[in-house]
Structures are given as structure tokens and as C-alpha cells.
Design a protein around this motif. Structure first.
Motif, PDB file in Angstrom:
ATOM      1  N   THR A 115     144.299 -67.991  47.038  1.00  0.00           N
ATOM      2  CA  THR A 115     143.990 -66.684  46.182  1.00  0.00           C
ATOM      3  C   THR A 115     143.635 -65.163  46.526  1.00  0.00           C
ATOM      4  OG1 THR A 115     141.777 -67.468  47.137  1.00  0.00           O
ATOM      5  CG2 THR A 115     142.403 -68.707  45.338  1.00  0.00           C
ATOM      6  N   SER A 116     143.477 -65.169  47.318  1.00  0.00           N
ATOM      7  CA  SER A 116     143.866 -63.376  48.066  1.00  0.00           C
ATOM      8  C   SER A 116     145.160 -62.637  47.530  1.00  0.00           C
ATOM      9  CB  SER A 116     143.729 -63.787  49.334  1.00  0.00           C
ATOM     10  OG  SER A 116     142.564 -63.749  49.818  1.00  0.00           O
ATOM     11  N   PRO A 117     144.413 -61.632  47.046  1.00  0.00           N
ATOM     12  CA  PRO A 117     145.974 -60.479  47.121  1.00  0.00           C
ATOM     13  C   PRO A 117     147.024 -60.676  47.988  1.00  0.00           C
ATOM     14  CG  PRO A 117     143.722 -59.606  46.423  1.00  0.00           C
ATOM     15  CD  PRO A 117     143.927 -61.028  47.302  1.00  0.00           C
ATOM     16  N   GLU A 118     148.322 -60.819  48.377  1.00  0.00           N
ATOM     17  CA  GLU A 118     149.355 -60.799  49.170  1.00  0.00           C
ATOM     18  C   GLU A 118     149.588 -59.389  49.627  1.00  0.00           C
ATOM     19  OE1 GLU A 118     152.786 -61.567  47.681  1.00  0.00           O
ATOM     20  OE2 GLU A 118     152.632 -63.446  47.807  1.00  0.00           O
ATOM     21  N   ILE A 119     148.770 -57.908  49.506  1.00  0.00           N
ATOM     22  CA  ILE A 119     148.635 -57.454  49.605  1.00  0.00           C
ATOM     23  C   ILE A 119     147.053 -57.034  51.263  1.00  0.00           C
ATOM     24  CG2 ILE A 119     146.873 -56.072  48.447  1.00  0.00           C
ATOM     25  CD1 ILE A 119     148.046 -53.280  48.881  1.00  0.00           C
ATOM     26  N   VAL A 120     146.660 -57.738  50.452  1.00  0.00           N
ATOM     27  CA  VAL A 120     144.778 -58.122  51.842  1.00  0.00           C
ATOM     28  C   VAL A 120     145.274 -59.220  52.773  1.00  0.00           C
ATOM     29  CG1 VAL A 120     143.202 -59.155  51.748  1.00  0.00           C
ATOM     30  CG2 VAL A 120     143.518 -57.960  49.922  1.00  0.00           C
ATOM     31  N   SER A 123     148.460 -56.447  54.933  1.00  0.00           N
ATOM     32  CA  SER A 123     147.897 -55.577  55.645  1.00  0.00           C
ATOM     33  C   SER A 123     146.732 -56.458  56.927  1.00  0.00           C
ATOM     34  CB  SER A 123     146.659 -54.467  54.896  1.00  0.00           C
ATOM     35  OG  SER A 123     145.728 -54.894  54.185  1.00  0.00           O
ATOM     36  N   ASP A 209     159.581 -63.316  49.078  1.00  0.00           N
ATOM     37  CA  ASP A 209     157.756 -62.646  49.536  1.00  0.00           C
ATOM     38  C   ASP A 209     158.999 -61.259  49.829  1.00  0.00           C
ATOM     39  OD1 ASP A 209     155.098 -63.318  50.431  1.00  0.00           O
ATOM     40  OD2 ASP A 209     155.882 -62.007  52.480  1.00  0.00           O
ATOM     41  N   ILE A 211     155.868 -58.265  49.877  1.00  0.00           N
ATOM     42  CA  ILE A 211     154.319 -57.834  50.060  1.00  0.00           C
ATOM     43  C   ILE A 211     154.008 -58.479  52.118  1.00  0.00           C
ATOM     44  CG2 ILE A 211     152.510 -57.484  49.572  1.00  0.00           C
ATOM     45  CD1 ILE A 211     152.788 -57.764  46.573  1.00  0.00           C
TER      46      ILE A 211
END
Length: 273
Positions: A115-120, A123, A209, A211
């Protein structure tokens, strides 16, 4: 025919039509990639149909940088998929077979990467590696891929295990089989299609993948990173050729795994009957 039956038939047709349009929407970009692998572009960008040719398939590895990046992605995907499939399958079995204190928290942590954005995710992992002084490269990318692949594997395998009749193992042990023998001869063949599906899904996610890999690759160049970097200069048709080859291999493995799993399940059910 009653009015209810007519409404039911119309409803079925509407649902089937919507489902068909949805599948067309999903698979149309894939079809475009396959078609443009046979295109003969006149410039550096393979974005407009110019004419049919087989030359692209005759020389699929002519772009050395693209080919090198593909092998990097394949190696990373293979290692991370094997590790994630083993760990994720064990987690799924543990959560499905046993009730223990904290299992709800484990389920929550399994869902978070989905559920978490890939950018989160990318990073946060990059920050973790930087704080620990870890050199960015193969190791960091493999760790990052395993982290998000485990969730997909565990969820997929759990879906296969849900509703599994655990009394089959008990019956095998009542007949004299050891717990390990009962697992490998009864349970594992029945859940194998789910494990193979999870492995193929995680492999495809790793290859695709961008990001998370972008944040943790350092100077390492994978297939998606190479395509992104080269897209400003040129888009050779070999990109479409290699992508089509990956598609064919993935579909072949999926169909083969499904056939083998169904045959094993039918064989076990035949013995049970």
C-alpha cells in the motif's frame, strides 16, 4: 422466459462486455510493444510505424548497453525472486497454519509494502543504506527488491493456501508418513501452483521496477533505468524485441507451471479417490 431471467441475461452480457473492454485496455499496450518490435523506424525513435521488418529480431542484442542492462536486471530478478519466494512462502505457511501472539501485526507489516508508494519505500531504503554506510550496487538493489517482493509472495501463497484441507497431512501421518514427508508429498504439490504464480509475479515486478531501483542502484544500470536514460536520445526497436522476449518467456513459464501443478493435483486427487 421470465422478466427476471431476461434481466439476468442482460446483466451477464453487460458484465462480460465491461470485462472484455477492461482486458483490451490492459493488454493493448503489450500488443503495441510486440507489433513495434517488427517496425523499421527511419530515425532514432521507434514511435511511428514505418514498415514491417524481421531485421530487429535477427539482431536483438545489437545494442550492447541495452543488452548489458538486461542481464543485470535478470541476475537481480533471479536472486531476489528465489530469496523472496522462499521467505514469503514460509511466512504464508506460518500465518496460515498457526495462530500466535502478534500475528495481526505481522499481517499489517506484510500489507504495508503493498500500500505504500514506491517513492516512500525507495527513499527510506536509500536513507537506511546511507546511514549504515552501505555501498550502493547489486547488494542494495537485491535487498530492496526482496523487501517488496516478500509481501507479494506471501499474499499470493496465502490466497492459494486459504481453504486448504490440513487433514490431508494428518491422514498421511496417520498412515505412517513423517511430518516432513507428508509436507513434501501432500502439501507442497498442492500449493506449488500458488508458489510458482507468486515467483513469476515477483520476478516480473523485479524486472519492471524503476523507482525503488533508482534510489538504491548507485552507478548500477538496470534495464528500466537504461531505457529511461536512453529515451531522450533514441528508442531503438531492440527495446521492443527484448521486452517481447521477456513476455514470451514469462508466459511460457506461467503456462508450464500451471499445467504441471494441475497434473500433480489431479494425480493426488486420483490417488485419494
Amino acid at each position: 422466459m421470465t422478466a427476471f431471467s431476461r434481466r439476468q441475461r442482460v446483466g451477464q452480457r453487460v458484465i462480460n462486455t465491461i470485462a472484455g473492454l477492461g482486458l483490451v485496455y490492459i493488454f493493448l499496450p503489450i500488443l503495441v510493444i510486440v507489433i513495434f518490435s517488427f517496425n523499421a523506424p527511419k530515425g532514432k525513435f521507434n514511435i511511428k510505424w514505418q514498415g514491417f521488418t524481421l531485421n530487429n529480431w535477427a539482431h536483438p542484442f545489437v545494442e550492447s548497453e541495452l543488452t548489458s542492462a538486461l542481464w543485470v536486471s535478470l541476475r537481480i530478478a533471479l536472486v531476489s525472486t528465489v530469496c523472496a519466494t522462499i521467505l514469503g512462502s514460509m511466512i504464508a505457511l506460518g500465518l496460515s497454519r498457526y495462530k500466535f501472539k502478534g500475528s495481526g501485526g505481522v499481517n499489517l507489516f506484510l500489507v504495508l509494502p503493498l500500500t505504500s508508494p514506491e517513492i516512500v519505500l525507495g527513499s527510506s531504503l536509500a536513507t537506511l543504506f546511507l546511514n549504515r554506510g552501505v555501498h550502493f550496487g547489486y547488494v542494495t538493489v537485491i535487498i530492496a527488491h526482496i523487501m517488496f517482493q516478500i509481501s507479494f509472495v506471501a499474499v499470493t501463497v496465502r490466497a492459494r493456501i486459504r481453504g486448504f484441507d490440513w487433514t490431508l497431512e494428518q491422514a498421511a501421518m496417520d498412515l505412517g508418513a513423517t511430518p516432513s514427508r507428508a509436507f513434501w508429498r501432500i502439501t507442497f504439490p498442492l500449493i506449488l501452483p500458488g508458489i510458482l504464480a507468486a515467483a513469476l509475479l515477483s520476478f516480473a515486478l523485479s524486472i519492471d521496477d524503476f523507482i525503488i531501483t533508482f534510489f538504491n542502484a548507485g552507478s548500477l544500470i538496470t534495464f528500466p533505468l537504461q531505457i529511461f536514460g536512453a529515451s531522450r536520445v533514441k528508442i531503438p526497436p531492440q527495446i521492443n524485441v527484448l521486452a517481447t522476449m521477456l513476455l514470451v518467456v514469462s508466459v511460457t513459464l506461467m503456462v508450464t507451471g500451471t499445467i504441471i501443478g494441475n497434473r500433480r493435483q489431479a494425480k493426488l486427487e486420483g490417488h485419494g479417490a
